[in-house]
Design an enzyme around this catalytic site. Structure first.
Site, short mmCIF file in Angstrom:
data_model
loop_
_atom_site.label_atom_id
_atom_site.label_comp_id
_atom_site.label_asym_id
_atom_site.label_seq_id
_atom_site.Cartn_x
_atom_site.Cartn_y
_atom_site.Cartn_z
N ASP A 1 0.86 -1.19 0.00
CA ASP A 1 0.00 0.00 0.00
C ASP A 1 0.89 1.24 0.00
O ASP A 1 1.67 1.45 0.94
CB ASP A 1 -0.90 -0.02 1.24
CG ASP A 1 -2.00 1.03 1.18
OD1 ASP A 1 -2.17 1.66 0.12
OD2 ASP A 1 -2.69 1.22 2.21
N ASP B 1 -2.89 2.57 -6.04
CA ASP B 1 -1.86 2.63 -5.01
C ASP B 1 -1.76 1.40 -4.11
O ASP B 1 -1.05 1.42 -3.10
CB ASP B 1 -2.06 3.87 -4.13
CG ASP B 1 -3.39 3.87 -3.40
OD1 ASP B 1 -4.27 3.09 -3.80
OD2 ASP B 1 -3.53 4.62 -2.43
N GLU B 2 -2.44 0.31 -4.46
CA GLU B 2 -2.31 -0.89 -3.61
C GLU B 2 -2.56 -2.14 -4.43
O GLU B 2 -3.27 -2.14 -5.44
CB GLU B 2 -3.26 -0.82 -2.42
CG GLU B 2 -4.71 -0.74 -2.77
CD GLU B 2 -5.61 -0.78 -1.55
OE1 GLU B 2 -5.32 -1.55 -0.61
OE2 GLU B 2 -6.62 -0.06 -1.54
#
Length: 376
Positions: A11, A106-107
């Site tokens: 993350d 983003d993860e």
């Protein structure tokens, strides 16, 4: 519980805001908010850790964020830039394993049980991945490592920013048992409130409830809660994730209870969704309307058609029915959203059954055009 798997959840730390600080060194160590203007009705998309010290968080109204931190620097999102960096990060992941399941820009989950580095230690791999992201992008990431997706996801949030948390199989019962129930991935505010009302405040409290009690209180979702608090999550990491829905929403410049205005906004959203469907040569069966009232209460209403739907007028024809199932018109509305799901490939040509009796062609055209021409 399959204790042989090695799952990593990576993350990025305050991704959007960190990219802005990376591209503009003058923003380093300053409270940065990515989202709408401070005097707008927009919400915070992301904020730097300096801003979070003031209690600011994503989805908070921008005017409220400004009240908490007037010195914050508000920046409009640059999605293309974020996608560019996200692509670089995805390429790094693929150097370690082909089993990569992105959740957002983003993860992502990585299954590194068998990996391209022939490294047996999941901890070492997580450290290498985060170090490589920092070296190649200048951004920090946090990671959670465990034997399943659920625990890895929670673990990645424990030591942010730039932290790595490893939860071994034998540590899972104690780890989950000690967590506040609100920290459980998949337990939202409404569910947390209901759990607290029946005495569930921690993972240990949740584990003390029987399967039957949880099903009685939460329906089928109770089965999920029963399993995950015991560390049972057999879900595989799926590299090719099919998109489940397409949606669009907008926050109004001022609250309204004017149904005609809401319908016009729905027409705007419909055009955007239709373009996205067309680019994917897709169709849908379920339409969902999202309404957020002036007091921030949010409701959704859905309808599923028997036939496959493709055209903008298919959406527009269902919106009034969904709108009637809300309190719009009686309560002021601040946000309107539409989404289509149960996506399938569009058939060409697409047969469509028009309503009976058939209205004159000019009348049908005028009805659709009137709505589409109100796009603002």
């Amino acid at each position: 519980m399959n204790s042989n798997r090695k799952i990593v959840h990576v993350d990025m730390d305050a991704f959007y805001a960190s990219v802005e600080q990376l591209d503009n060194p003058e923003l380093q160590n300053k409270p940065v908010i990515v989202g709408g203007r401070p005097d707008s009705r927009g919400v915070v998309a992301a904020c730097s850790y300096e801003a979070r010290k003031f209690g600011i968080h994503s989805a908070m109204p921008c005017f409220q964020a400004y009240q908490r931190c007037p010195q914050a620097i508000f920046i409009r999102p640059r999605i293309e830039r974020y996608r560019e960096i996200s692509f670089k990060i995805q390429q790094i992941f693929k150097q370690y394993t082909d089993l990569v399941e992105p959740l957002s820009l983003d993860e992502a989950f990585l299954d590194i049980t068998i990996n391209h580095k022939n490294q047996k230690s999941a901890t070492i791999l997580a450290q290498q991945i985060c170090a490589q992201i920092l070296a190649e992008t200048g951004l920090t990431a946090s990671a959670g490592v465990s034997c399943n997706k659920f625990v890895a996801k929670i673990a990645s949030d424990i030591n942010k920013p730039a932290g790595i948390t490893v939860i071994k199989p034998e540590e899972i019962p104690e780890f989950l048992g000690s967590l506040p129930i609100g920290r459980f991935y998949g337990v939202g505010k409404v569910t947390e409130k209901k759990m607290r009302s029946i005495g569930i405040r921690t993972g240990a409290d949740l584990r003390a409830h029987t399967r039957e009690q949880l099903v009685d209180s939460f329906g089928k979702q109770g089965l999920f809660y029963y399993d995950i608090v015991r560390g049972r999550d057999p879900r595989p990491v799926k590299p090719s994730k099919t998109r489940k829905s397409i949606g669009a929403e907008t926050t109004l410049k001022s609250d309204t209870n004017d149904i005609d205005e809401i319908l016009a906004i729905a027409a705007t959203l419909t055009a955007r969704i239709a373009d996205s469907l067309a680019s994917r040569k897709g169709a849908f069966k379920t339409l969902t309307l999202k309404i957020r009232y002036a007091d921030f209460t949010t409701v959704t209403r859905s309808v599923t058609a028997k036939a496959i739907l493709v055209h903008p007028e298919d959406i527009l024809g269902l919106v009034p029915r969904l709108l009637d199932a809300t309190e719009a018109g009686y309560r002021k509305v601040r946000l309107v959203g539409l989404s289509v799901s149960q996506l399938v490939p569009a058939r060409s040509p697409t047969p469509r059954q028009l309503p009976l009796p058939f209205p004159p062609p000019q009348a049908r055209s005028a009805t659709t055009d009137q709505l589409l021409n109100r796009i603002v």
